[in-house]
Design a protein around this motif. Structure first.
Motif, PDB file in Angstrom:
ATOM      1  N   ASN A  27       0.846  -1.192   0.000  1.00 32.51           N
ATOM      2  CA  ASN A  27       0.000   0.000   0.000  1.00 32.51           C
ATOM      3  C   ASN A  27       0.884   1.246   0.000  1.00 32.51           C
ATOM      4  N   ARG A  28       0.891   1.980  -1.101  1.00 31.36           N
ATOM      5  CA  ARG A  28       1.715   3.187  -1.226  1.00 31.36           C
ATOM      6  C   ARG A  28       0.858   4.447  -1.230  1.00 31.36           C
ATOM      7  N   THR A  29      -0.326   4.369  -0.645  1.00 38.25           N
ATOM      8  CA  THR A  29      -1.188   5.545  -0.573  1.00 38.25           C
ATOM      9  C   THR A  29      -0.513   6.640   0.234  1.00 38.25           C
ATOM     10  N   ARG A  30      -0.539   7.849  -0.282  1.00 33.42           N
ATOM     11  CA  ARG A  30       0.124   8.958   0.385  1.00 33.42           C
ATOM     12  C   ARG A  30      -0.712   9.497   1.543  1.00 33.42           C
ATOM     13  N   GLY A  31      -0.027  10.079   2.497  1.00 30.03           N
ATOM     14  CA  GLY A  31      -0.692  10.629   3.664  1.00 30.03           C
ATOM     15  C   GLY A  31      -1.431  11.910   3.343  1.00 30.03           C
ATOM     16  N   ARG A  32      -2.190  12.365   4.321  1.00 32.59           N
ATOM     17  CA  ARG A  32      -2.906  13.630   4.161  1.00 32.59           C
ATOM     18  C   ARG A  32      -2.857  14.399   5.476  1.00 32.59           C
ATOM     19  N   GLU A  33      -2.998  15.684   5.377  1.00 29.79           N
ATOM     20  CA  GLU A  33      -2.880  16.553   6.538  1.00 29.79           C
ATOM     21  C   GLU A  33      -3.900  16.184   7.617  1.00 29.79           C
ATOM     22  N   GLY A  34      -3.433  16.212   8.856  1.00 29.30           N
ATOM     23  CA  GLY A  34      -4.313  15.978   9.991  1.00 29.30           C
ATOM     24  C   GLY A  34      -4.266  14.578  10.559  1.00 29.30           C
TER      25      GLY A  34
END
Length: 389
Positions: A27-34
């Motif tokens: 799983n290479r889904t990128r992070g998101r703010e918060g």
């Protein structure tokens, strides 16, 4: 072997042969703010980074971090072979230096979280890692995906995971008790030797005020020499590495005939203190006649009992003086400094009260540690027999 040695009675049949890539996807889904940022530890799995005071991973922007969903596994590529893997308890972000494993249908990630810490799997993780030395080893996903596995049915996975999670909860409780007792003892020693807490005599009356003397007047440094080459008797020899740090316990010893240099001899009841790197807090109460390294002081009480002296050398006032280096490149406690340092001590009756109380507390700590280690060994035995090796 198609099935493990130890199984729940309602399950039978072979475990399905597969490779790790058939159970997990990368799983290479990128992070998101918060989203909270988690770190992967070798002993506690995934924990929030801000709970352990580490500032790594936070250097990466949110878009560079990887996102993990609840139930995903994350592992440190450089430390997977040491057990640095954990399961995400919530949606979160992890370092881009990690690998995030999302379980495929029919795969219980908590089952594999336990299995991935077994000795057999750690061996395979190392074998499939790339690198010439241990500090260069990295387990990339493509290599991880080739590791052979045997996978049980989903309901057996869940049953095993639930059992091992309950065992982990028990281990966590035992660890918490051991850590609490250890912390409590440190606080008690501090308060007792600061005289913030005092005992009373059998009639409920106050003991006399503590007296003050130099440490050299309170205790003596013994210098009984023992030469294994000339002595007719072979004694057990204690080196500094045989003394447990901050616990006052003996980890082992060797036959003094195997040691060629002249050693100090000490008797049962003497107090030992490691003068080399005194900040390590290595102290021991002797319980048999042995010889010891010249890096260990052999102390005997003069105005105090050896039982009390054993706890006196654990006090902050003594440790502060002991950590005044003699000027060597390798820090060593200086007897000239330590012996001239002022220490306070109570009357013999209060000494006995203090030593007796702390000895009983040490016994509780030792018991709690023994229970913890026993539970950990039990789990390792379960891991060996409940999974296919």
């Amino acid at each position: 072997m198609d099935a493990p040695k130890l199984r729940f009675p309602e399950f039978s049949g072979s475990w399905k042969p597969a490779k790790a890539g058939e159970a997990f996807k990368n799983n290479r889904t990128r992070g998101r703010e918060g989203l909270p940022i988690y770190s992967v530890t070798m002993d506690r799995g995934m924990v929030r980074r801000d709970s352990i005071g580490r500032e790594i991973e936070a250097d990466a922007a949110d878009g560079a971090n990887l996102r993990a969903q609840p139930g995903d596994l994350a592992y440190n590529m450089m430390r997977m072979w040491q057990g640095a893997v954990g399961r995400a308890p919530e949606e979160c972000m992890v370092s881009p230096a990690y690998v995030v494993l999302s379980p495929k249908p029919g795969v219980a990630s908590d089952f594999f979280e336990h299995w991935f810490r077994s000795k057999r799997m750690l061996y395979l993780f190392r074998a499939y890692s790339q690198g010439l030395t241990s500090d260069r080893l990295r387990l990339y996903f493509d290599d991880f995906a080739q590791i052979p596995l045997r996978i049980p049915a989903p309901d057996e996975q869940e049953k095993i995971a639930a059992f091992l999670s309950a065992l982990d909860d028990r281990i966590a409780q035992l660890r918490a008790r051991y850590e609490w007792l250890t912390k409590y003892k440190k606080g008690v020693v501090r308060k007792l030797f600061a005289q913030d807490v005092r005992f009373k005599d059998a009639a409920g009356c106050e003991f006399p005020d503590w007296q003050e003397s130099s440490f050299g007047e309170v205790a003596e440094l013994r210098n009984w020499k023992y030469d294994p080459d000339t002595s007719a008797e072979a004694l057990r020899c204690v080196e500094l590495e045989h003394v447990s740090q901050e616990t006052g316990r003996l980890l082992g010893y060797v036959d003094s005939k195997l040691q060629r240099s002249v050693k100090n001899r000490f008797a049962a009841g003497d107090v030992l203190f490691g003068k080399l790197r005194p900040y390590l807090r290595k102290y021991l109460k002797a319980f048999f006649y042995v010889s010891c390294s010249t890096e260990i002081w052999v102390l005997n009480g003069k105005k105090v009992t050896n039982d009390f002296l054993f706890y006196l050398v654990q006090s902050e006032s003594f440790m502060t003086t002991a950590q005044v280096s003699s000027g060597s490149k390798m820090p060593r406690a200086d007897w000239g400094v330590v012996s001239s340092g002022e220490v306070a001590y109570p009357c013999p009756e209060e000494q006995a009260k203090i030593a007796g109380f702390l000895f009983a507390l040490d016994a509780q700590i030792a018991c709690a540690e023994s229970q913890l280690e026993s539970a950990k060994r039990y789990k390792q035995g379960i891991l060996r027999n409940m999974f296919i090796q």
